[in-house]
Structures are given as C-alpha cells and as structure tokens.
Design an enzyme around this catalytic site. Structure first.
Site, PDB file in Angstrom:
ATOM      1  N   GLY A   1      28.199  36.584  49.978  1.00 50.97           N
ATOM      2  CA  GLY A   1      29.845  35.810  50.871  1.00 50.97           C
ATOM      3  C   GLY A   1      31.101  35.587  51.265  1.00 50.97           C
TER       4      GLY A   1
ATOM      5  CD  GLN B   1      36.306  37.567  53.838  1.00 51.97           C
ATOM      6  OE1 GLN B   1      35.814  36.393  53.238  1.00 51.97           O
ATOM      7  NE2 GLN B   1      36.289  38.269  53.314  1.00 51.97           N
TER       8      GLN B   1
ATOM      9  CB  CYS C   1      36.746  42.398  49.829  1.00 51.35           C
ATOM     10  SG  CYS C   1      36.884  40.710  51.108  1.00 51.35           S
ATOM     11  CG  LEU C   2      31.476  41.526  54.282  1.00 53.66           C
ATOM     12  CD1 LEU C   2      31.040  39.494  54.741  1.00 53.66           C
ATOM     13  CD2 LEU C   2      30.881  42.458  54.688  1.00 53.66           C
TER      14      LEU C   2
ATOM     15  CG  HIS D   1      35.039  38.396  45.829  1.00 55.97           C
ATOM     16  ND1 HIS D   1      35.258  39.557  46.022  1.00 55.97           N
ATOM     17  CD2 HIS D   1      35.176  38.622  46.958  1.00 55.97           C
ATOM     18  CE1 HIS D   1      35.265  40.486  47.450  1.00 55.97           C
ATOM     19  NE2 HIS D   1      35.265  38.975  48.037  1.00 55.97           N
ATOM     20  CD  GLU D   2      33.487  35.436  48.915  1.00 57.08           C
ATOM     21  OE1 GLU D   2      34.606  35.235  50.287  1.00 57.08           O
ATOM     22  OE2 GLU D   2      32.699  36.348  48.715  1.00 57.08           O
TER      23      GLU D   2
ATOM     24  CG  HIS E   1      38.723  35.742  50.314  1.00 57.70           C
ATOM     25  ND1 HIS E   1      38.878  37.575  50.421  1.00 57.70           N
ATOM     26  CD2 HIS E   1      37.117  36.812  50.147  1.00 57.70           C
ATOM     27  CE1 HIS E   1      38.436  38.034  51.215  1.00 57.70           C
ATOM     28  NE2 HIS E   1      37.441  38.122  50.565  1.00 57.70           N
TER      29      HIS E   1
HETATM   30 NI    NI Z   1      35.953  39.098  50.362  1.00 58.02          NI
END
Ligand code: NI
Length: 174
Positions: A46, A51, A94-95, A136-137, A140
């Site tokens: 995701g 991001q 998380c990226l 989660h997304e 963000h």
């Molecule tokens: Ni993340």
C-alpha cells in the site's frame, strides 16, 4: 510513469492532513501511475500520495501474493463507514519508516467508501490483510503513522535510529 523517492520519518510532511480530491484529471492519473510504480518497486502492499510528497487523499493497495495476479485498487477520498468490534493483530511495517515493525491491533473488518480512478463511487467491505492495509493507508492521509501507536519514548528512539541511518548514505546493504 516513474518510481518516486519515498519520504521517510522524521519528515514533517508525513504528519500533515491530505486534501480531498476535487476532480480526477491528468495530474491525478499520473500520480496514481507513479504510486503503483513506486509501491511495486519497493515491494509494498500500500502507498499513500503523501509518502511521495503529494498531499492529496489518494492511495493505492495491492495485497495479492507473489503467485497471484496483481489486484491493484485505487482509493480516492476514502472514508471508513464501519469498523468491526472484532480485532486482528498484524506486525506492520511502513515504507516511510525503514527497518521497523510494530504489532498493531485494529478492527478486523472495515467498510470503506471511496471514488475509483474512473470517478465512480464505490463501497468495499474488507477483511484480513486488506482491512489492515487500508486502515494503515487512510491513517497516512490523516498524518498518522504506526509509530504513533507507541509511547513517546519508543517513538523518539525509532526516529533517532532512522535519522542516524539517513546520515550515513554511504552505508550499503549487499
Ligand atoms: Ni505506511
């Protein structure tokens, strides 16, 4: 389309609230392509627009496994309309937070309303990994990260550790 650099903590943009999308034009379509490209290159499941530095309420997910066909989903202006009382726990990464995994308990099932890339209104009931990933997304888009589930002490420790890694760009992993 091209893979973009993923912004990592402690960049302040990650704490900002993303703006709703008013129309899906050429810029939004390019952004969606870039998000998928960046997510697939990074082996993520995701990615939210913030991001890669764009404060728009757009996210992409794909929770298919290696052996399955890709299952890309684009969610524009997603809103959670229902959350189950039942919860599930996943060890989430998380990226935007390298080398960090945190066990997080979230509602097991969620219902989400959104606009797809063609502008159609959609409703999706998600369970399991997809449910956790979408929650989660969406976090963000509201400037919330998985480290916000931790105590301040632990959170500061992780940010410090990542800042140190970032100061050593010569460090390589082979
Ligand atoms: Ni993340």
């Amino acid at each position: 389309m091209s893979a973009k650099e993923i912004i990592t903590v402690p960049d302040e943009i990650l704490k900002k609230i993303s703006d709703p999308v008013e129309k899906i034009g050429i810029n939004e379509k390019k952004l969606i392509d870039d998000l998928f490209e960046t997510m697939y290159v990074s082996n993520g499941i995701g990615l939210a627009a913030v991001q890669i530095g764009i404060l728009k309420r757009i996210l992409v997910v794909d929770v298919s496994t290696k052996d399955e066909k890709n299952q890309p989903i684009v969610l524009i202006n997603p809103v959670i309309t229902n959350l189950s009382d039942d919860t599930s726990v996943y060890e989430e990464g998380c990226l935007s937070i390298p080398e960090t995994f945190i066990e997080i308990e979230r509602p097991k099932i969620c219902e989400v309303e959104y606009i797809d890339e063609k502008g159609s209104k959609k409703n999706l009931e998600c369970d399991g990994l997809l449910s956790t990933c979408i929650q989660h997304e969406i976090n963000h888009l509201d400037g919330k990260l998985i480290i916000d589930h931790l105590s301040k002490l632990k959170k500061d420790f992780i940010i410090k550790k990542i800042s140190k890694i970032k100061k050593n760009p010569d460090r390589i992993v082979v």
